[in-house]
Design a protein around this motif. Structure first.
Motif, PDB file in Angstrom:
ATOM      1  N   ALA A 166       0.832  -1.205   0.000  1.00  0.00           N
ATOM      2  CA  ALA A 166       0.000   0.000   0.000  1.00  0.00           C
ATOM      3  C   ALA A 166       0.867   1.256   0.000  1.00  0.00           C
ATOM      4  O   ALA A 166       0.572   2.239  -0.698  1.00  0.00           O
ATOM      5  N   LEU A 167       1.953   1.236   0.768  1.00  0.00           N
ATOM      6  CA  LEU A 167       2.867   2.381   0.813  1.00  0.00           C
ATOM      7  C   LEU A 167       3.568   2.559  -0.530  1.00  0.00           C
ATOM      8  O   LEU A 167       3.656   3.684  -1.051  1.00  0.00           O
ATOM      9  N   ARG A 168       4.043   1.469  -1.076  1.00  0.00           N
ATOM     10  CA  ARG A 168       4.770   1.521  -2.339  1.00  0.00           C
ATOM     11  C   ARG A 168       3.882   2.008  -3.485  1.00  0.00           C
ATOM     12  O   ARG A 168       4.316   2.760  -4.367  1.00  0.00           O
ATOM     13  N   GLU A 169       2.610   1.600  -3.489  1.00  0.00           N
ATOM     14  CA  GLU A 169       1.699   1.951  -4.573  1.00  0.00           C
ATOM     15  C   GLU A 169       0.991   3.289  -4.355  1.00  0.00           C
ATOM     16  O   GLU A 169       0.257   3.750  -5.235  1.00  0.00           O
ATOM     17  N   GLY A 170       1.192   3.892  -3.193  1.00  0.00           N
ATOM     18  CA  GLY A 170       0.561   5.178  -2.919  1.00  0.00           C
ATOM     19  C   GLY A 170      -0.926   5.092  -2.619  1.00  0.00           C
ATOM     20  O   GLY A 170      -1.692   6.002  -2.941  1.00  0.00           O
ATOM     21  N   PRO A 191     -21.022   1.034   8.122  1.00  0.00           N
ATOM     22  CA  PRO A 191     -22.147   1.938   8.378  1.00  0.00           C
ATOM     23  C   PRO A 191     -21.739   3.227   9.092  1.00  0.00           C
ATOM     24  O   PRO A 191     -22.404   4.259   8.938  1.00  0.00           O
ATOM     25  N   GLU A 192     -20.631   3.186   9.839  1.00  0.00           N
ATOM     26  CA  GLU A 192     -20.211   4.378  10.584  1.00  0.00           C
ATOM     27  C   GLU A 192     -19.404   5.345   9.726  1.00  0.00           C
ATOM     28  O   GLU A 192     -19.605   6.564   9.782  1.00  0.00           O
ATOM     29  N   ARG A 193     -18.484   4.809   8.932  1.00  0.00           N
ATOM     30  CA  ARG A 193     -17.574   5.658   8.163  1.00  0.00           C
ATOM     31  C   ARG A 193     -16.762   4.807   7.202  1.00  0.00           C
ATOM     32  O   ARG A 193     -16.869   3.583   7.191  1.00  0.00           O
ATOM     33  N   SER A 194     -15.960   5.468   6.390  1.00  0.00           N
ATOM     34  CA  SER A 194     -15.015   4.770   5.514  1.00  0.00           C
ATOM     35  C   SER A 194     -13.624   4.828   6.126  1.00  0.00           C
ATOM     36  O   SER A 194     -13.281   5.782   6.841  1.00  0.00           O
ATOM     37  N   TRP A 195     -12.821   3.803   5.830  1.00  0.00           N
ATOM     38  CA  TRP A 195     -11.472   3.680   6.379  1.00  0.00           C
ATOM     39  C   TRP A 195     -10.495   3.550   5.217  1.00  0.00           C
ATOM     40  O   TRP A 195     -10.722   2.768   4.292  1.00  0.00           O
ATOM     41  N   THR A 196      -9.400   4.283   5.278  1.00  0.00           N
ATOM     42  CA  THR A 196      -8.408   4.240   4.203  1.00  0.00           C
ATOM     43  C   THR A 196      -7.460   3.062   4.392  1.00  0.00           C
ATOM     44  O   THR A 196      -7.358   2.476   5.479  1.00  0.00           O
ATOM     45  N   HIS A 197      -6.739   2.731   3.327  1.00  0.00           N
ATOM     46  CA  HIS A 197      -5.726   1.676   3.418  1.00  0.00           C
ATOM     47  C   HIS A 197      -4.688   2.025   4.477  1.00  0.00           C
ATOM     48  O   HIS A 197      -4.251   1.158   5.244  1.00  0.00           O
ATOM     49  N   GLY A 198      -4.292   3.289   4.527  1.00  0.00           N
ATOM     50  CA  GLY A 198      -3.306   3.694   5.524  1.00  0.00           C
ATOM     51  C   GLY A 198      -3.810   3.489   6.941  1.00  0.00           C
ATOM     52  O   GLY A 198      -3.075   3.006   7.817  1.00  0.00           O
ATOM     53  N   GLU A 199      -5.071   3.874   7.195  1.00  0.00           N
ATOM     54  CA  GLU A 199      -5.639   3.679   8.533  1.00  0.00           C
ATOM     55  C   GLU A 199      -5.735   2.205   8.896  1.00  0.00           C
ATOM     56  O   GLU A 199      -5.450   1.816  10.050  1.00  0.00           O
ATOM     57  N   VAL A 200      -6.123   1.380   7.946  1.00  0.00           N
ATOM     58  CA  VAL A 200      -6.272  -0.056   8.206  1.00  0.00           C
ATOM     59  C   VAL A 200      -4.942  -0.677   8.619  1.00  0.00           C
ATOM     60  O   VAL A 200      -4.866  -1.420   9.607  1.00  0.00           O
ATOM     61  N   SER A 250      -5.286  -4.976  -4.106  1.00  0.00           N
ATOM     62  CA  SER A 250      -5.495  -4.220  -5.344  1.00  0.00           C
ATOM     63  C   SER A 250      -5.644  -2.718  -5.140  1.00  0.00           C
ATOM     64  O   SER A 250      -5.731  -1.980  -6.119  1.00  0.00           O
ATOM     65  N   GLY A 251      -5.709  -2.254  -3.890  1.00  0.00           N
ATOM     66  CA  GLY A 251      -5.918  -0.831  -3.637  1.00  0.00           C
ATOM     67  C   GLY A 251      -7.353  -0.391  -3.829  1.00  0.00           C
ATOM     68  O   GLY A 251      -7.636   0.810  -3.886  1.00  0.00           O
ATOM     69  N   SER A 252      -8.282  -1.338  -3.910  1.00  0.00           N
ATOM     70  CA  SER A 252      -9.692  -1.005  -4.074  1.00  0.00           C
ATOM     71  C   SER A 252     -10.385  -1.006  -2.710  1.00  0.00           C
ATOM     72  O   SER A 252      -9.723  -1.001  -1.672  1.00  0.00           O
ATOM     73  N   SER A 253     -11.713  -1.006  -2.707  1.00  0.00           N
ATOM     74  CA  SER A 253     -12.439  -0.925  -1.440  1.00  0.00           C
ATOM     75  C   SER A 253     -13.578  -1.924  -1.413  1.00  0.00           C
ATOM     76  O   SER A 253     -14.004  -2.442  -2.451  1.00  0.00           O
ATOM     77  N   ALA A 254     -14.086  -2.188  -0.204  1.00  0.00           N
ATOM     78  CA  ALA A 254     -15.191  -3.123  -0.014  1.00  0.00           C
ATOM     79  C   ALA A 254     -16.174  -2.543   0.994  1.00  0.00           C
ATOM     80  O   ALA A 254     -15.785  -1.851   1.939  1.00  0.00           O
ATOM     81  N   VAL A 255     -17.440  -2.836   0.782  1.00  0.00           N
ATOM     82  CA  VAL A 255     -18.506  -2.460   1.711  1.00  0.00           C
ATOM     83  C   VAL A 255     -18.666  -3.592   2.712  1.00  0.00           C
ATOM     84  O   VAL A 255     -18.836  -4.753   2.325  1.00  0.00           O
ATOM     85  N   LEU A 256     -18.614  -3.284   4.002  1.00  0.00           N
ATOM     86  CA  LEU A 256     -18.765  -4.282   5.057  1.00  0.00           C
ATOM     87  C   LEU A 256     -20.057  -4.010   5.816  1.00  0.00           C
ATOM     88  O   LEU A 256     -20.231  -2.929   6.394  1.00  0.00           O
ATOM     89  N   LEU A 257     -20.954  -4.981   5.831  1.00  0.00           N
ATOM     90  CA  LEU A 257     -22.205  -4.888   6.587  1.00  0.00           C
ATOM     91  C   LEU A 257     -22.139  -5.903   7.721  1.00  0.00           C
ATOM     92  O   LEU A 257     -21.794  -7.063   7.501  1.00  0.00           O
ATOM     93  N   PRO A 258     -22.460  -5.506   8.960  1.00  0.00           N
ATOM     94  CA  PRO A 258     -22.237  -6.388  10.111  1.00  0.00           C
ATOM     95  C   PRO A 258     -23.153  -7.594  10.184  1.00  0.00           C
ATOM     96  O   PRO A 258     -22.860  -8.565  10.875  1.00  0.00           O
ATOM     97  N   HIS A 259     -24.278  -7.556   9.488  1.00  0.00           N
ATOM     98  CA  HIS A 259     -25.251  -8.643   9.555  1.00  0.00           C
ATOM     99  C   HIS A 259     -25.525  -9.163   8.151  1.00  0.00           C
ATOM    100  O   HIS A 259     -25.050  -8.613   7.162  1.00  0.00           O
ATOM    101  N   ARG A 260     -26.309 -10.215   8.079  1.00  0.00           N
ATOM    102  CA  ARG A 260     -26.695 -10.746   6.784  1.00  0.00           C
ATOM    103  C   ARG A 260     -27.766  -9.840   6.187  1.00  0.00           C
ATOM    104  O   ARG A 260     -28.872  -9.733   6.718  1.00  0.00           O
TER     105      ARG A 260
END
Length: 517
Positions: free
Chosen positions: A40-44, A54-63, A239-249
């Motif tokens: 992630a660092l190398r690819e920027g 549901p609360e917010r989005s998180w960046t690769h750097g934060e993760v 891949s530097g992309s993103s995913a939506v995470l939902l806590p329940h089914r």
């Protein structure tokens, strides 16, 4: 073991081409979490979104910063390299943090379904000998005999903890153990290594959908499931992309809302989820979707067509397993053959064998697969490991046959077969025919004893729209008579509001055979 002759029973996929953007080629990973952070660092990618909750989005750097801090927190709880950490949470940033923190520390993450009953959680915690449990608040009391943290507390501690150093590991060091779905018996934990996620990223992330940095993924299948782990954690982080995470089914309406709100481009689900969406959702909500993938069970041609019409995008059927880590045979964005599970993916070899283990040149056989991401073992189960792994090959239990052109058609599982009048019948063949009726949303076929004890084929049908039971029964039996041999025609049809399924969406065949759920 019998030798495999040079025929189409052994099909080696070509090396993955460079498609759909930047590839993940590079040095082989050592510590999985450290490799991802460095990439992630190398690819920027530091400021790019990685996860939408549901609360917010998180960046690769934060993760990756959270994962490094979580490693310190876990070490402070007494976890050492090689220890097992059971993760029993809904999908979210705490789940991701616990998994990557365990990886960085050199511990072994053991993700489990948070919706299991207490006895099942207790079994898994004991079976894997968990040193620590990270669980949702509502579950934490189930593990009172063990060291435990809530996901909320892990996140709170990680917010102020120093970054922990990455443990020195090799690609063969255990990374995680994931339980099988338990459709045929006691769940077993398939043990995977630090090198495995990169292998199935190249095969299924790059080789199936060509995942790109601008993609947004929604996996209806959750992270504790092998399919969901690859879709929503491995592929986005590589891949530097993103995913939506939902806590329940999520219900169909929630899926449609999340797709529209986040502009989801890659949608992953199981056939039953697509059937429910096709019955309840408007097509307009899915205008951003460029590709959908189906796995977990065979996708009937009729349901595949309804799903393509709903999404306005190709639907790629594939086959994978917990033991392999993800998909090993699939249709792809560049070669989609509806009605099949496609061809072996790069890095995997498939052979069809009969009951004696001899290769099958024509007709139906059991799928045996080998490739570098096949599990090391079933955790603590040497006898079952030796039954599944034979000379580098994994016996999958899945049945298939080649169709014209070389693709594979899935024919159910060894343990799915029914006996009718002394003749072995695949219920999947019958289900595929009945699923073509426009009023059928889902269908399962089994041999059921009638009031006189006679065993006869019965079709259990979930209607996709309001239907007159007597009329639908007559139409389905007439359809079966036109398309199938007489002994394969169900003697009765019963409408049900739902079919019995595992938490991962797979049909519980044993429950269908009992006729009660």
């Amino acid at each position: 073991m019998p030798e495999v002759p040079p025929s189409r029973t052994a099909v080696q996929a070509p090396t993955a081409p460079e498609r759909g953007g930047r590839t993940t080629a590079g040095p082989a990973p050592a510590n999985y979490a450290a490799h991802l952070a460095a990439k992630a660092l190398r690819e920027g990618w530091g400021q790019r979104p990685a996860f939408h909750t549901p609360e917010r989005s998180w960046t690769h750097g934060e993760v990756h910063a959270l994962a490094a801090s979580a490693a310190s927190v876990l070490a402070g709880q007494g976890v050492r390299p090689g220890d097992r950490i059971l993760i029993a949470m809904g999908d979210g940033i705490a789940w991701v943090t616990a998994f990557l923190g365990a990886a960085r520390l050199g511990a072994v993450a053991v993700p489990v379904n948070p919706d299991l009953i207490p006895e099942e959680h207790a079994f898994m915690a004991d079976d894997c000998r968990a040193r620590l449990v990270v669980a949702d608040e509502r579950l934490i009391d189930r593990f009172d005999r063990r060291a435990a943290l809530t996901g909320e507390r892990l996140m709170r501690l990680a917010a102020s903890a120093p970054s922990g150093p990455a443990a020195e590991v090799t690609g063969d060091t255990p990374l995680y153990a994931q339980y099988t779905s338990g459709t045929t018996g006691t769940p077993k934990a398939a043990l995977h290594r630090h090198a495995d996620p990169l292998l199935y990223q190249r095969a299924a992330g790059d080789g199936v959908v060509g995942v790109r940095p601008d993609d947004v993924t929604l996996s209806i299948s959750k992270l504790f499931f092998a399919y969901g782990l690859g879709n929503a954690l491995v592929f986005p982080l590589f891949s530097g992309s993103s995913a939506v995470l939902l806590p329940h089914r999520p219900a169909p309406a929630e899926i449609a809302e999340a797709v529209a709100r986040h502009g989801v481009t890659l949608l992953y689900g199981v056939p039953s989820a697509y059937a429910n969406m096709a019955a309840e959702c408007p097509p307009a909500a899915f205008s951003s979707v460029r590709l959908a993938v189906s796995a977990g069970e065979s996708l009937s041609t009729a349901l595949g067509a309804r799903t393509r019409e709903l999404l306005g995008a190709p639907v790629l059927d594939q086959l994978g397993s917990t033991e392999v880590g993800h998909a090993f045979c699939s249709n792809t964005a560049w070669r989609n053959e509806p009605g099949t599970i496609g061809r072996p993916l790069p890095g995997y070899e498939i052979v069809l064998r009969d009951e004696s283990g001899a290769p099958v040149a024509q007709g139906r056989g059991e799928i045996w697969v080998r490739g570098a991401s096949v599990m090391a073992e079933y955790l603590g189960r040497p006898e079952q490991t030796s039954l599944a792994l034979r000379g580098g090959w994994l016996r999958t239990g899945d049945l298939a046959e080649h169709v014209d052109g070389g693709a594979l058609k899935h024919c159910g599982r060894n343990d799915d077969m029914e006996m009718v009048g002394g003749i072995t019948v695949s219920p999947l063949e019958i289900e595929r025919v009945l699923a073509e009726h426009p009023a059928v949303s889902e269908v399962a076929v089994a041999v059921i004893a009638d009031e006189h004890g006679a065993r006869k084929l019965r079709a259990f049908v979930v209607p996709g729209r309001e239907a007159d039971p007597a009329e639908l029964e007559n139409e389905l039996i007439a359809l079966a008579r036109r398309r199938l041999a007489a002994y394969k025609v169900p003697r009765s049809v019963e409408l049900r509001p739902r079919l019995p399924r595992t938490p991962t969406g797979k049909l519980r065949r044993f429950a269908v055979r009992e006729g009660r759920w």
